[in-house]
Motif scaffolding. Sequence first.
Motif, PDB file in Angstrom:
ATOM      1  N   ALA A 139      52.678  50.738  41.962  1.00  0.00           N
ATOM      2  CA  ALA A 139      53.695  50.122  41.142  1.00  0.00           C
ATOM      3  C   ALA A 139      55.104  50.386  41.596  1.00  0.00           C
ATOM      4  CB  ALA A 139      53.264  50.513  39.734  1.00  0.00           C
ATOM      5  N   PHE A 140      55.435  51.568  41.894  1.00  0.00           N
ATOM      6  CA  PHE A 140      56.774  51.801  42.312  1.00  0.00           C
ATOM      7  C   PHE A 140      57.129  51.210  43.548  1.00  0.00           C
ATOM      8  CE2 PHE A 140      56.078  55.605  39.532  1.00  0.00           C
ATOM      9  CZ  PHE A 140      57.627  55.364  38.808  1.00  0.00           C
ATOM     10  N   ILE A 141      56.247  51.064  44.609  1.00  0.00           N
ATOM     11  CA  ILE A 141      56.657  50.403  45.694  1.00  0.00           C
ATOM     12  C   ILE A 141      56.945  48.812  45.444  1.00  0.00           C
ATOM     13  CG2 ILE A 141      55.488  49.331  47.936  1.00  0.00           C
ATOM     14  CD1 ILE A 141      53.934  51.876  48.179  1.00  0.00           C
ATOM     15  N   PHE A 142      56.371  48.344  44.472  1.00  0.00           N
ATOM     16  CA  PHE A 142      56.442  46.693  44.165  1.00  0.00           C
ATOM     17  C   PHE A 142      57.946  46.652  43.451  1.00  0.00           C
ATOM     18  CE2 PHE A 142      51.857  46.272  43.346  1.00  0.00           C
ATOM     19  CZ  PHE A 142      51.488  46.052  44.440  1.00  0.00           C
ATOM     20  N   LEU A 143      58.294  47.759  43.048  1.00  0.00           N
ATOM     21  CA  LEU A 143      59.571  47.405  42.424  1.00  0.00           C
ATOM     22  C   LEU A 143      60.952  47.498  43.533  1.00  0.00           C
ATOM     23  CD1 LEU A 143      59.704  50.411  39.704  1.00  0.00           C
ATOM     24  CD2 LEU A 143      59.443  47.797  39.429  1.00  0.00           C
ATOM     25  N   GLY A 327      42.649  42.476  42.146  1.00  0.00           N
ATOM     26  CA  GLY A 327      42.564  41.209  42.988  1.00  0.00           C
ATOM     27  C   GLY A 327      43.546  40.082  42.601  1.00  0.00           C
ATOM     28  N   PRO A 328      44.097  39.908  41.324  1.00  0.00           N
ATOM     29  CA  PRO A 328      45.056  38.767  40.907  1.00  0.00           C
ATOM     30  C   PRO A 328      46.390  38.702  41.637  1.00  0.00           C
ATOM     31  CG  PRO A 328      43.675  39.203  39.013  1.00  0.00           C
ATOM     32  CD  PRO A 328      43.485  40.116  40.001  1.00  0.00           C
ATOM     33  N   GLY A 329      46.703  39.806  42.010  1.00  0.00           N
ATOM     34  CA  GLY A 329      47.919  40.051  42.795  1.00  0.00           C
ATOM     35  C   GLY A 329      48.081  39.766  43.978  1.00  0.00           C
ATOM     36  N   PHE A 330      46.725  39.764  44.749  1.00  0.00           N
ATOM     37  CA  PHE A 330      46.630  39.406  46.064  1.00  0.00           C
ATOM     38  C   PHE A 330      46.844  38.038  46.196  1.00  0.00           C
ATOM     39  CE2 PHE A 330      44.120  37.843  49.786  1.00  0.00           C
ATOM     40  CZ  PHE A 330      44.730  38.270  50.565  1.00  0.00           C
ATOM     41  N   LEU A 354      51.647  47.236  52.195  1.00  0.00           N
ATOM     42  CA  LEU A 354      51.316  48.643  52.068  1.00  0.00           C
ATOM     43  C   LEU A 354      51.084  48.876  50.583  1.00  0.00           C
ATOM     44  CD1 LEU A 354      51.704  51.545  52.754  1.00  0.00           C
ATOM     45  CD2 LEU A 354      54.029  51.673  52.020  1.00  0.00           C
ATOM     46  N   ALA A 355      51.685  48.307  49.607  1.00  0.00           N
ATOM     47  CA  ALA A 355      51.656  48.401  48.039  1.00  0.00           C
ATOM     48  C   ALA A 355      50.260  47.792  47.865  1.00  0.00           C
ATOM     49  CB  ALA A 355      52.454  47.576  47.261  1.00  0.00           C
ATOM     50  N   PHE A 356      49.722  46.426  48.621  1.00  0.00           N
ATOM     51  CA  PHE A 356      48.526  45.962  48.162  1.00  0.00           C
ATOM     52  C   PHE A 356      47.215  46.915  48.629  1.00  0.00           C
ATOM     53  CE2 PHE A 356      44.931  43.069  49.217  1.00  0.00           C
ATOM     54  CZ  PHE A 356      44.585  42.750  47.889  1.00  0.00           C
TER      55      PHE A 356
END
Length: 371
Positions: A139-143, A327-330, A354-356
């Motif tokens: 979650a922090f990487i996505f930011l 899954g939906p994020g991908f 990396l985040a995924f």
Amino acid sequence: MSSNATDLTTGFIASIVAIVLFGSNFVPLKKYETGDGMFLQWVLCAAIWLVALVVNLILHCPKFWPFAMVGGCIWATGNIAVVPIIKTIGLGLGILIWGSFNALTGWASSRFGWFGMDAEEVAKPVLNYIGAGLSVVSAFIFLFIKSEIPNNTYSVDTTPLISEHVINKTQDPDPDCSWVDKLSTAQSHLVGCSLAVISGILYGSTFVPIIYIKDHSKRNDSIYAGASQNDLDYVFAHFSGIFLTSTVYFLAYCVAMKNNPKLHPEAVLPVVVLPGVWTFLERYVVGERVCVSGFLSGVLWAIATCCWFIANRSLSAVVSFPIITAGPGFIATMWGVFMFKEIQGRKNYLLMMLAFCIILTGALCTAFSKI
């Protein structure tokens, strides 16, 4: 085929369908101008309720538990921020962030028995904690992933799809401009990420009332004694809470806007200028400008959620929850990268992958900790 194998097959098929639909259900919103999103979210929720009505009739109208509506109220509150999130940080990054916090909230509430639920025991607690920790890291990487949202976010080409038909126009030189459109680049990223975090926490709490009812149905001294263990039996109450809450929010919005809300009819349903089915097909299906709408988005979401309920029953929530939230994020990211060009640059691609990978590993750890 044994009953257990049938349940596993049904559960994983339902999970796959839910993942694809959850990752794609907001794609229709990218094609049309949606304003500040309040009217759009009400239409989306109306479509959700209609699907619930059909499901309820198919199930021969199981007992209605009003407390299950609370979960719908929580979801509708988080859903208000969807349009601002998509317009500020994009579809892919938005779903990745709120999906991470959705997974973390849902895991923690069931693992530790928050809100009066029975705590879920797992066979491998260390693996379970590792999975939850990886979700936080991802979650922090996505930011830190920078999304590039064009000024005209509702079209993937240069042809304006909304040039007229805006109801209740004012003397504002730009009546379609919402508060989101006035934010700077830095403000958009901050606001979008913050709203995605809040929405994710609310989404992760939406099943709490249903799980609470199911847990307490096993206690003879509870008012929920004898309640159904089939998650689909709560769909109508849950979706009714969504529609009721969204209606209240929309009415409050109309009052705040002094009965002059920003409405975009083409973001809801196509306007058929000439009569006849062929005219409709030729203009909106066969032609280049395929009409998509908030109504379609709501139907896709409702079907995905019904599949999630089926997966919960077949696999148990501790297995289906981390899988379906990861899954939906991908899927959404693939839409954002290849169709809408929201995420660009080698650095962003590497951070995204990396985040995924981290959240996928975390989801698998959480799922296998129960097995």
